[in-house]
Enzyme design. Sequence first.
Site, PDB file in Angstrom:
ATOM      1  N   ARG A  46      -5.937  18.370  11.625  1.00  0.00           N
ATOM      2  CA  ARG A  46      -5.405  16.704  10.991  1.00  0.00           C
ATOM      3  C   ARG A  46      -6.535  16.442  10.263  1.00  0.00           C
ATOM      4  O   ARG A  46      -6.166  15.716   9.352  1.00  0.00           O
ATOM      5  CB  ARG A  46      -5.171  16.040  12.384  1.00  0.00           C
ATOM      6  CG  ARG A  46      -4.864  14.560  11.913  1.00  0.00           C
ATOM      7  CD  ARG A  46      -3.883  13.661  12.789  1.00  0.00           C
ATOM      8  NE  ARG A  46      -4.599  14.111  14.307  1.00  0.00           N
ATOM      9  CZ  ARG A  46      -5.553  13.651  14.947  1.00  0.00           C
ATOM     10  NH1 ARG A  46      -6.416  13.093  14.315  1.00  0.00           N
ATOM     11  NH2 ARG A  46      -5.597  13.990  16.147  1.00  0.00           N
ATOM     12  N   TYR A  98      11.452   0.731  -4.806  1.00  0.00           N
ATOM     13  CA  TYR A  98      12.122   2.056  -3.978  1.00  0.00           C
ATOM     14  C   TYR A  98      12.531   1.255  -2.729  1.00  0.00           C
ATOM     15  O   TYR A  98      11.980   0.582  -1.995  1.00  0.00           O
ATOM     16  CB  TYR A  98      11.271   3.145  -3.686  1.00  0.00           C
ATOM     17  CG  TYR A  98      11.932   4.118  -2.763  1.00  0.00           C
ATOM     18  CD1 TYR A  98      12.940   4.977  -3.431  1.00  0.00           C
ATOM     19  CD2 TYR A  98      11.388   4.319  -1.446  1.00  0.00           C
ATOM     20  CE1 TYR A  98      13.269   5.821  -2.456  1.00  0.00           C
ATOM     21  CE2 TYR A  98      12.005   5.169  -0.673  1.00  0.00           C
ATOM     22  CZ  TYR A  98      13.009   5.993  -1.253  1.00  0.00           C
ATOM     23  OH  TYR A  98      13.549   7.151  -0.465  1.00  0.00           O
ATOM     24  N   ASP A 170       3.191   2.514  -7.883  1.00  0.00           N
ATOM     25  CA  ASP A 170       3.883   3.777  -7.440  1.00  0.00           C
ATOM     26  C   ASP A 170       4.258   4.299  -8.819  1.00  0.00           C
ATOM     27  O   ASP A 170       5.033   3.782  -9.822  1.00  0.00           O
ATOM     28  CB  ASP A 170       5.216   3.136  -6.481  1.00  0.00           C
ATOM     29  CG  ASP A 170       6.005   4.540  -6.059  1.00  0.00           C
ATOM     30  OD1 ASP A 170       6.069   5.327  -6.979  1.00  0.00           O
ATOM     31  OD2 ASP A 170       6.793   4.507  -5.281  1.00  0.00           O
ATOM     32  N   LYS A 195       9.231  14.185  -5.329  1.00  0.00           N
ATOM     33  CA  LYS A 195      10.016  14.110  -6.633  1.00  0.00           C
ATOM     34  C   LYS A 195       9.527  15.064  -7.722  1.00  0.00           C
ATOM     35  O   LYS A 195       9.219  16.075  -7.325  1.00  0.00           O
ATOM     36  CB  LYS A 195      10.067  12.588  -7.029  1.00  0.00           C
ATOM     37  CG  LYS A 195      10.457  11.657  -5.861  1.00  0.00           C
ATOM     38  CD  LYS A 195      12.102  11.908  -5.350  1.00  0.00           C
ATOM     39  CE  LYS A 195      11.981  11.203  -3.988  1.00  0.00           C
ATOM     40  NZ  LYS A 195      11.659   9.802  -3.855  1.00  0.00           N
TER      41      LYS A 195
HETATM   42  C1  PLP Z   1      11.409   8.916  -3.066  1.00  0.00           C
HETATM   43  C2  PLP Z   1      10.583   7.623  -3.423  1.00  0.00           C
HETATM   44  C3  PLP Z   1       9.534   7.234  -2.721  1.00  0.00           C
HETATM   45  C4  PLP Z   1       9.482   7.660  -0.868  1.00  0.00           C
HETATM   46  O1  PLP Z   1       8.970   8.965  -0.923  1.00  0.00           O
HETATM   47  P1  PLP Z   1       9.544  10.068   0.091  1.00  0.00           P
HETATM   48  O2  PLP Z   1       8.988  11.194  -0.145  1.00  0.00           O
HETATM   49  O3  PLP Z   1      11.067  10.106   0.180  1.00  0.00           O
HETATM   50  O4  PLP Z   1       9.222   9.455   1.656  1.00  0.00           O
HETATM   51  C5  PLP Z   1       8.630   6.214  -2.891  1.00  0.00           C
HETATM   52  N1  PLP Z   1       8.714   5.607  -4.065  1.00  0.00           N
HETATM   53  C6  PLP Z   1       9.557   6.247  -5.116  1.00  0.00           C
HETATM   54  C7  PLP Z   1       9.564   5.465  -6.412  1.00  0.00           C
HETATM   55  C8  PLP Z   1      10.536   7.246  -4.825  1.00  0.00           C
HETATM   56  O5  PLP Z   1      11.524   7.641  -5.561  1.00  0.00           O
END
Ligand code: PLP
Length: 377
Positions: A46, A98, A170, A195
């Site tokens: 971990r 998001y 983000d 993504k």
């Molecule tokens: C998908 C997404 C998240 C969350 O990520 P996960 O990997 O699905 O937990 C956060 N911010 C943005 C802009 C996203 O597109």
Amino acid sequence: MGFSTDAIHAGQRPDPVTGAVITPVYLTTTYHQEELGVNKGYEYGRLHNLTREALEKNVAALEKGKYGIAFSSGLAAIQAFMGLVKSGDHVIVSNNVYGGTFRLFETIMTGYGVEFSWVDTAFPENIEHAIKSNTKIVYLETPTNPMLTLTDIEEVVKITRRQKLICVVDNTFMSPYFQNPLILGADAVIHSSTKYLNGHSDVLGGIVVTSSEKIHDRLRYMQKAAGSIPSPFDCWLTLRSTKTLAVRMKQHEINAFTVAKYLVSSKYVKRVYYPGLPDHPQHQLAKRQMSGFGGMVTAEFDSFEMVKSLLKRLRIFALAESLGGVESLVCHPASMTHASVPREVREKFGLTDSVLRFSVGIEDADDLVQDLDNAIK
Ligand SMILES: *Cc1c(COP(=O)(O)O)cnc(C)c1O
């Protein structure tokens, strides 16, 4: 080093035992200790995993930061980041983040006594007005999903520096290839590596990058103490993917431009949202703040009926949540990603039932346009 060189090499050295060029998947939960208190710096899975470390160093280099801290999903990274605040603290957030971020903050973090103000950060003065004596973090997402509205990171940083607040961005939508918030002065960057970073729709992951020792120490502690770590194999797959990030992002952008231009030319489309189009209200900011415009295109069609039949007829664009993969996806935000946002709220920022969001993949652009054209006709 240039971006592509870093993408392929940063964080990875030939394996010291065999010389293997590719960092192996270290599938081990524990490590042998020679004697009490003597080890090679690796104690327990971990806390320590070499494949994960390679990924962390790699993405840190791409975001021009000192440290990367990887998590099991984007939301796990965001939750860990919130380990920087405690009960009684206040956080200012872009009002169109998001949906999962909204849900985490409003339904879980508020229960821990953290307070949130949701403001339109496209106008930085709204942040200034929302600051209170207990404000700790300004949390941005730019461009927003799905309307692709931008926030001027440098302008926000002027405020957060003056007020001694943490500014976090983000950066999932642009990826480090098109936008580097740390260079613009942000204190930390968060990615859903699910993504573009991973880009092949087969791994969930999240990562925080920062050059602040203090933020790094807390996040590293959260990783160890709360434990939402990615598996070594997921790290390995993501590391394999970042090697091609530059070539993928270039193609995503070329294809997105082609799709955006086609949509603009269609008489069935009311409005196209893409930061690369000169009529995007923040096109100048987009050109200044980002080195490209990304692969996401949003369009408002004539009617919901039209949208429904279009979705049934598309052959290449797959109707699905998520984004940033090599394959093209289409999503109906009003009923999918933004279903929990009340109609009056979402329609105020243009998100009607007739809006579709396209995550334009890296297939042949002509085929994508043909797919849309066939479906529209
Ligand atoms: C998908 C997404 C998240 C969350 O990520 P996960 O990997 O699905 O937990 C956060 N911010 C943005 C802009 C996203 O597109």
